[in-house]
Design a protein around this motif. Structure first.
Motif, PDB file in Angstrom:
ATOM      1  N   ALA A 254       0.861  -1.186   0.000  1.00 19.27           N
ATOM      2  CA  ALA A 254       0.000   0.000   0.000  1.00 19.27           C
ATOM      3  C   ALA A 254       0.895   1.232   0.000  1.00 19.27           C
ATOM      4  O   ALA A 254       2.121   1.141   0.132  1.00 19.27           O
ATOM      5  CB  ALA A 254      -0.920  -0.010   1.213  1.00 19.27           C
ATOM      6  N   THR A 255       0.286   2.376  -0.164  1.00 16.73           N
ATOM      7  CA  THR A 255       1.031   3.629  -0.100  1.00 16.73           C
ATOM      8  C   THR A 255       0.708   4.344   1.202  1.00 16.73           C
ATOM      9  O   THR A 255      -0.390   4.203   1.752  1.00 16.73           O
ATOM     10  CB  THR A 255       0.670   4.549  -1.278  1.00 16.73           C
ATOM     11  OG1 THR A 255      -0.734   4.846  -1.229  1.00 16.73           O
ATOM     12  CG2 THR A 255       1.020   3.895  -2.598  1.00 16.73           C
ATOM     13  N   GLY A 256       1.673   5.089   1.691  1.00 19.24           N
ATOM     14  CA  GLY A 256       1.458   5.860   2.899  1.00 19.24           C
ATOM     15  C   GLY A 256       2.198   7.174   2.827  1.00 19.24           C
ATOM     16  O   GLY A 256       3.395   7.197   2.520  1.00 19.24           O
ATOM     17  N   THR A 257       1.502   8.268   3.058  1.00 21.57           N
ATOM     18  CA  THR A 257       2.132   9.586   3.022  1.00 21.57           C
ATOM     19  C   THR A 257       1.982  10.253   4.387  1.00 21.57           C
ATOM     20  O   THR A 257       0.981  10.061   5.081  1.00 21.57           O
ATOM     21  CB  THR A 257       1.490  10.476   1.942  1.00 21.57           C
ATOM     22  OG1 THR A 257       0.074  10.590   2.202  1.00 21.57           O
ATOM     23  CG2 THR A 257       1.695   9.875   0.563  1.00 21.57           C
ATOM     24  N   VAL A 258       2.988  11.032   4.751  1.00 22.77           N
ATOM     25  CA  VAL A 258       2.971  11.737   6.024  1.00 22.77           C
ATOM     26  C   VAL A 258       2.927  13.234   5.753  1.00 22.77           C
ATOM     27  O   VAL A 258       3.788  13.780   5.063  1.00 22.77           O
ATOM     28  CB  VAL A 258       4.214  11.397   6.868  1.00 22.77           C
ATOM     29  CG1 VAL A 258       4.204  12.197   8.170  1.00 22.77           C
ATOM     30  CG2 VAL A 258       4.269   9.907   7.161  1.00 22.77           C
ATOM     31  N   GLU A 259       1.915  13.877   6.282  1.00 22.57           N
ATOM     32  CA  GLU A 259       1.761  15.314   6.094  1.00 22.57           C
ATOM     33  C   GLU A 259       0.962  15.892   7.245  1.00 22.57           C
ATOM     34  O   GLU A 259      -0.043  15.323   7.671  1.00 22.57           O
ATOM     35  CB  GLU A 259       1.034  15.606   4.775  1.00 22.57           C
ATOM     36  CG  GLU A 259       0.976  17.082   4.424  1.00 22.57           C
ATOM     37  CD  GLU A 259       0.341  17.346   3.063  1.00 22.57           C
ATOM     38  OE1 GLU A 259       0.133  18.526   2.743  1.00 22.57           O
ATOM     39  OE2 GLU A 259       0.073  16.371   2.332  1.00 22.57           O
ATOM     40  N   LYS A 260       1.449  16.989   7.788  1.00 21.97           N
ATOM     41  CA  LYS A 260       0.781  17.695   8.877  1.00 21.97           C
ATOM     42  C   LYS A 260       0.476  16.773  10.054  1.00 21.97           C
ATOM     43  O   LYS A 260      -0.620  16.800  10.626  1.00 21.97           O
ATOM     44  CB  LYS A 260      -0.505  18.367   8.374  1.00 21.97           C
ATOM     45  CG  LYS A 260      -0.255  19.453   7.347  1.00 21.97           C
ATOM     46  CD  LYS A 260      -1.545  20.125   6.907  1.00 21.97           C
ATOM     47  CE  LYS A 260      -1.279  21.224   5.892  1.00 21.97           C
ATOM     48  NZ  LYS A 260      -2.540  21.883   5.425  1.00 21.97           N
ATOM     49  N   GLY A 261       1.459  15.954  10.408  1.00 20.18           N
ATOM     50  CA  GLY A 261       1.321  15.110  11.582  1.00 20.18           C
ATOM     51  C   GLY A 261       0.443  13.895  11.418  1.00 20.18           C
ATOM     52  O   GLY A 261       0.086  13.256  12.411  1.00 20.18           O
ATOM     53  N   LYS A 262       0.114  13.538  10.169  1.00 28.26           N
ATOM     54  CA  LYS A 262      -0.758  12.396   9.920  1.00 28.26           C
ATOM     55  C   LYS A 262      -0.129  11.449   8.899  1.00 28.26           C
ATOM     56  O   LYS A 262       0.425  11.892   7.886  1.00 28.26           O
ATOM     57  CB  LYS A 262      -2.120  12.845   9.393  1.00 28.26           C
ATOM     58  CG  LYS A 262      -2.956  13.648  10.390  1.00 28.26           C
ATOM     59  CD  LYS A 262      -3.501  12.776  11.507  1.00 28.26           C
ATOM     60  CE  LYS A 262      -4.415  13.590  12.429  1.00 28.26           C
ATOM     61  NZ  LYS A 262      -4.970  12.760  13.526  1.00 28.26           N
ATOM     62  N   LEU A 263      -0.247  10.163   9.171  1.00 28.32           N
ATOM     63  CA  LEU A 263       0.056   9.126   8.189  1.00 28.32           C
ATOM     64  C   LEU A 263      -1.261   8.719   7.549  1.00 28.32           C
ATOM     65  O   LEU A 263      -2.192   8.300   8.247  1.00 28.32           O
ATOM     66  CB  LEU A 263       0.703   7.912   8.863  1.00 28.32           C
ATOM     67  CG  LEU A 263       0.805   6.643   8.012  1.00 28.32           C
ATOM     68  CD1 LEU A 263       1.757   6.844   6.834  1.00 28.32           C
ATOM     69  CD2 LEU A 263       1.232   5.453   8.866  1.00 28.32           C
ATOM     70  N   VAL A 264      -1.346   8.847   6.232  1.00 30.49           N
ATOM     71  CA  VAL A 264      -2.575   8.524   5.508  1.00 30.49           C
ATOM     72  C   VAL A 264      -2.298   7.356   4.568  1.00 30.49           C
ATOM     73  O   VAL A 264      -1.403   7.422   3.720  1.00 30.49           O
ATOM     74  CB  VAL A 264      -3.103   9.732   4.721  1.00 30.49           C
ATOM     75  CG1 VAL A 264      -4.383   9.363   3.971  1.00 30.49           C
ATOM     76  CG2 VAL A 264      -3.356  10.921   5.659  1.00 30.49           C
ATOM     77  N   VAL A 265      -3.079   6.293   4.727  1.00 32.53           N
ATOM     78  CA  VAL A 265      -2.951   5.105   3.884  1.00 32.53           C
ATOM     79  C   VAL A 265      -4.281   4.906   3.159  1.00 32.53           C
ATOM     80  O   VAL A 265      -5.270   4.496   3.762  1.00 32.53           O
ATOM     81  CB  VAL A 265      -2.624   3.858   4.730  1.00 32.53           C
ATOM     82  CG1 VAL A 265      -2.499   2.621   3.843  1.00 32.53           C
ATOM     83  CG2 VAL A 265      -1.342   4.075   5.528  1.00 32.53           C
TER      84      VAL A 265
END
Length: 480
Positions: A119-130
């Motif tokens: 899966a993909t996971g990005t970190v931005e503004k204190g959040k990991l979004v998958v």
């Protein structure tokens, strides 16, 4: 919670120092039907929670997810100051969603899988979004590999110890430690950072030869240079901890065969050893008033903080907070943090609005212990609490109505401690301690709030203390 500031009173120095879990009556989560192999998530049923959104800090946590278990495999390299980790989260979605969103910051994501699939996971503004659809009550397994040098984040408070930030940090010589209330776990692993979502934990921490890792939970086997810890009782993220240093382990046996382990650095912590070794007696003192110690192990680690924290089963005691102190202050703070194992850890507030439930109890317990330690009488304690209460309500406001920028300031310590003294005076010692012990026994591993506390007090005592409780929590001035 952690140590805040020194208050001149109480015949010497009075220190103001400074979840949940599973509802065992609820059915176990269903087994996953995604991926190649079905997983039986019932093994982590004790980590089931009912997450809620926080009114003070709505940006933290995710009420749509219930993390049942964190499996953390970590490797710390002091020479490069790089933490490498693999976090495996067993998650019960509370609602249908198109993504998994957790708190995480400051570290680089290397790999993400959901139920074993890439899966993909990005970190931005204190959040990991998958990205990826999840279904309510159909658990999934999220695995995140990551690395980097942890960095602390700001604490929303004017406290003296807020200046050092919260979360994981490393010193120039590679020593690693964390203090992280109300959040900061997000600086070293992906987490649902809210007290209403407690979970079970397994930690495996690998360090170089000559170093040792101390963490929250029950110490497990040491395999080579890998240290293991397990929490079979649910834990709120803010009371997890990890420290890596050139530690020496000191082991004791407490009441009922309780395993006690301390981690100290030779020479740096020698002055604290005699007090740390009082732990069996301190726990006995607490048990006489509040019932059995709620966990299978206890102990404390020393770190470089200017604070102290009730991290679950392994207190975090900042040596820098006590270098110029009378050791009686260190002893009193130990009692405060051990008291939190009953009040705050075993029974945890639903949201940060009710932090007074943690700190009021721990502070009043500390006050009672200091009466014996310093030899002041009840009238002196009454005078101190009322005078301090008046100053704090004027400066910070009532404890039941905290604001987002004044987290864990002294009003949520002293003012509810004064309320508990009024309740103690009204009931007498025998009934008051029975009430406090019953609060923990009947609500262990749950999240509670003001309404449930008030209802409990009224039911247990057969009297209506609603006005007294509300007045002490909400009044802009000290109640008469």
């Amino acid at each position: 919670m952690r140590r805040t500031s020194t208050v001149a009173a109480l015949a010497a120095t009075l220190l103001i120092t400074g979840c949940t879990a599973a509802d065992k009556d609820k059915p176990a989560p269903a087994a996953s039907t995604t991926g190649e192999t079905k997983i039986d998530y019932s093994a982590w049923a004790a980590g089931r929670s009912t997450p809620v959104a926080d009114q003070l800090y709505p940006e933290k946590g995710n009420a749509g997810l219930d993390v049942l278990h964190y499996g953390l495999e970590l490797d710390w390299k002091p020479d490069t100051k790089v933490l490498t980790g693999t976090a495996t989260l067993r998650i019960r979605p509370v609602a249908d969603a198109g993504e998994l969103k957790l708190d995480f910051t400051g570290l680089a994501v290397d790999r993400v899988t959901v139920d074993g699939k890439a899966a993909t996971g990005t970190v931005e503004k204190g959040k990991l979004v998958v990205p990826g659809a999840v279904t309510a009550d159909r658990p999934v397994t999220l695995t995140v590999a990551y690395h980097g040098t942890p960095k602390q984040v700001e604490m929303p408070s004017h406290r003296g110890d807020a200046s050092e930030g919260i979360g994981m940090r490393s010193s120039k010589d590679g020593v690693l430690w964390t203090m992280q209330e109300p959040w900061g776990a997000l600086t070293w692993y992906p987490v649902n950072e809210h007290p209403s979502d407690e979970a079970l934990y397994d930690l495996a921490v690998t360090v170089p030869q000559g170093w040792a890792a101390a963490a929250s939970g029950t110490p497990g086997p040491i395999e080579g240079s890998t240290y293991r810890y397990r929490s079979v009782d649910p834990v709120a993220a803010y009371v997890t901890t990890l420290a890596v240093d050139r530690y020496k382990r000191i082991e004791q046996t407490g009441p009922h065969g309780l395993k006690i382990t301390h981690f100290v650095v030779p020479k740096s912590d020698d002055r604290y050893l005699s007090t740390l070794k009082k732990t069996p007696k301190l726990i006995e003192w607490l048990e006489k008033r509040f019932g059995p110690y709620p966990y299978p192990s206890a102990g404390a680690l020393m770190n470089g903080s200017i604070s102290a924290m009730e991290t679950q089963q392994m207190l975090s005691m900042g040596r820098a907070a006590f270098t110029e102190s009378d050791l009686r202050e260190f002893e009193a703070v130990l009692v405060h943090e051990y008291a939190h194992q009953w009040f705050g850890n075993a029974v945890t507030p639903k949201t940060w609005t009710d932090l007074w439930l943690n700190e009021g109890f721990a502070t009043y317990v500390q006050n009672l212990y200091e009466q014996e330690l310093y030899g002041f009488d009840d009238a002196y304690l009454e005078k101190y609490l009322r005078e301090a209460d008046a100053r704090l309500r004027k400066r910070v406001g009532p404890p039941g109505k905290p604001t987002a920028g004044t987290f864990a300031e002294s009003n949520v310590y002293v003012c509810p401690a004064a309320m508990l003294k009024e309740l103690n005076d009204a009931l007498g010692d025998e009934k008051f301690f029975a009430l406090a012990a019953a609060w923990v026994e009947k609500n262990r591993n749950t999240n509670q709030d003001r309404a449930s506390f008030t209802a409990f007090v009224n039911e247990q005592t057969g009297k209506d203390f609603t006005k007294l409780i509300d007045a002490w929590l909400d009044s802009p001035t000290t109640p008469a």
